[in-house]
Design a protein around this motif. Structure first.
Motif, PDB file in Angstrom:
ATOM      1  N   ILE A 118     -64.120 -54.221  23.989  1.00  0.00           N
ATOM      2  CA  ILE A 118     -62.631 -53.333  23.463  1.00  0.00           C
ATOM      3  C   ILE A 118     -62.449 -51.873  23.973  1.00  0.00           C
ATOM      4  O   ILE A 118     -60.883 -51.306  24.059  1.00  0.00           O
ATOM      5  CB  ILE A 118     -63.468 -53.177  22.017  1.00  0.00           C
ATOM      6  N   ASP A 119     -63.841 -51.503  24.646  1.00  0.00           N
ATOM      7  CA  ASP A 119     -63.162 -50.209  25.916  1.00  0.00           C
ATOM      8  C   ASP A 119     -62.796 -50.104  26.317  1.00  0.00           C
ATOM      9  O   ASP A 119     -60.911 -49.860  26.948  1.00  0.00           O
ATOM     10  CB  ASP A 119     -64.437 -49.822  26.034  1.00  0.00           C
ATOM     11  N   THR A 120     -62.500 -51.333  27.655  1.00  0.00           N
ATOM     12  CA  THR A 120     -61.626 -52.423  28.222  1.00  0.00           C
ATOM     13  C   THR A 120     -60.443 -51.966  28.357  1.00  0.00           C
ATOM     14  O   THR A 120     -59.147 -51.633  29.332  1.00  0.00           O
ATOM     15  CB  THR A 120     -62.077 -53.027  29.142  1.00  0.00           C
ATOM     16  N   ALA A 121     -60.148 -52.757  26.928  1.00  0.00           N
ATOM     17  CA  ALA A 121     -58.607 -53.257  26.552  1.00  0.00           C
ATOM     18  C   ALA A 121     -57.737 -51.611  26.305  1.00  0.00           C
ATOM     19  O   ALA A 121     -56.937 -51.613  26.081  1.00  0.00           O
ATOM     20  CB  ALA A 121     -58.885 -53.715  24.496  1.00  0.00           C
ATOM     21  N   LEU A 153     -54.820 -50.354  27.951  1.00  0.00           N
ATOM     22  CA  LEU A 153     -53.643 -50.052  26.867  1.00  0.00           C
ATOM     23  C   LEU A 153     -53.537 -48.215  27.125  1.00  0.00           C
ATOM     24  O   LEU A 153     -51.697 -47.982  27.371  1.00  0.00           O
ATOM     25  CB  LEU A 153     -53.898 -50.267  25.399  1.00  0.00           C
ATOM     26  N   ASP A 154     -54.138 -47.780  27.948  1.00  0.00           N
ATOM     27  CA  ASP A 154     -53.726 -46.104  27.870  1.00  0.00           C
ATOM     28  C   ASP A 154     -53.355 -46.054  29.394  1.00  0.00           C
ATOM     29  O   ASP A 154     -52.253 -45.758  28.629  1.00  0.00           O
ATOM     30  CB  ASP A 154     -55.259 -45.071  28.320  1.00  0.00           C
ATOM     31  N   LYS A 174     -47.947 -44.978  31.887  1.00  0.00           N
ATOM     32  CA  LYS A 174     -46.509 -45.523  32.993  1.00  0.00           C
ATOM     33  C   LYS A 174     -45.987 -45.530  32.101  1.00  0.00           C
ATOM     34  O   LYS A 174     -44.484 -45.336  32.939  1.00  0.00           O
ATOM     35  CB  LYS A 174     -47.567 -47.036  33.265  1.00  0.00           C
ATOM     36  N   LEU A 175     -46.192 -46.518  31.001  1.00  0.00           N
ATOM     37  CA  LEU A 175     -44.495 -46.735  30.345  1.00  0.00           C
ATOM     38  C   LEU A 175     -43.737 -44.252  30.308  1.00  0.00           C
ATOM     39  O   LEU A 175     -42.988 -44.581  30.392  1.00  0.00           O
ATOM     40  CB  LEU A 175     -44.421 -46.659  29.503  1.00  0.00           C
TER      41      LEU A 175
END
Length: 165
Positions: free
Chosen positions: A70-73, A77-78, A83-84
């Motif tokens: 979950i931390d990796t995900a 995501l962050d 980037k967005l």
């Protein structure tokens, strides 16, 4: 279970009691099923306190592995959101540059259209002048032909008159 799970920071206080209750229920169910297994199949399956401790240990390992996933995900995501945001800022910056350059292009377009109109006018004047020059050239060629004919006649008349002089 309380002792082992309290030291684990991954289990929240709200969920701690329900997780412990589930572990106890699961261990008791396995104990009951082992007795049923012994009666039906006449085979012994021993449920020991070590099994219970292994169950708690496996739960903690799976919990830590899932927390890492979950931390990796979350990090991915962050990173994607960053980037967005960067892309959105770049689009805004490019839009501003585009609007500024559009004003310059529109001004240049007006200038070019003005030059095209001037060139068309000058081309029309040049065509008229060229047409007039062509007509004058034709007239001059006709006059030159007439003069050549007249000169030929005058030369003949002079040649006839010269012996008499």
């Amino acid at each position: 279970a309380t002792y082992f799970l309290k030291e684990d920071a991954n289990v929240s206080e709200d969920n701690l009691e329900s997780v412990i209750g589930h572990m106890v229920l699961t261990h008791q169910t396995v104990t009951d099923k082992s007795a049923q297994f012994r009666e039906e199949l006449r085979r012994h399956y021993y449920v020991t306190p070590k099994n219970y401790l292994d169950f708690i240990s496996n739960y903690r390992e799976l919990l830590q592995a899932n927390v890492k996933k979950i931390d990796t995900a979350i990090k991915r995501l962050d990173g994607g959101l960053t980037k967005l945001v960067d892309a959105a800022e770049a689009v805004d910056r490019m839009s501003k540059e585009l609007s500024e350059k559009k004003v310059v292009v529109d001004a240049k377009t007006v200038d070019v259209e003005g030059l095209i109109a001037v060139i068309k006018e000058k081309t029309a004047v040049a065509e008229v002048a060229q047409k007039e020059a062509g007509e004058k050239k034709e007239a001059a060629e006709l006059q030159a032909a007439e003069i050549a004919v007249e000169k030929g006649k005058a030369d003949e008349a002079l040649n006839v008159a010269l012996p008499a002089v």
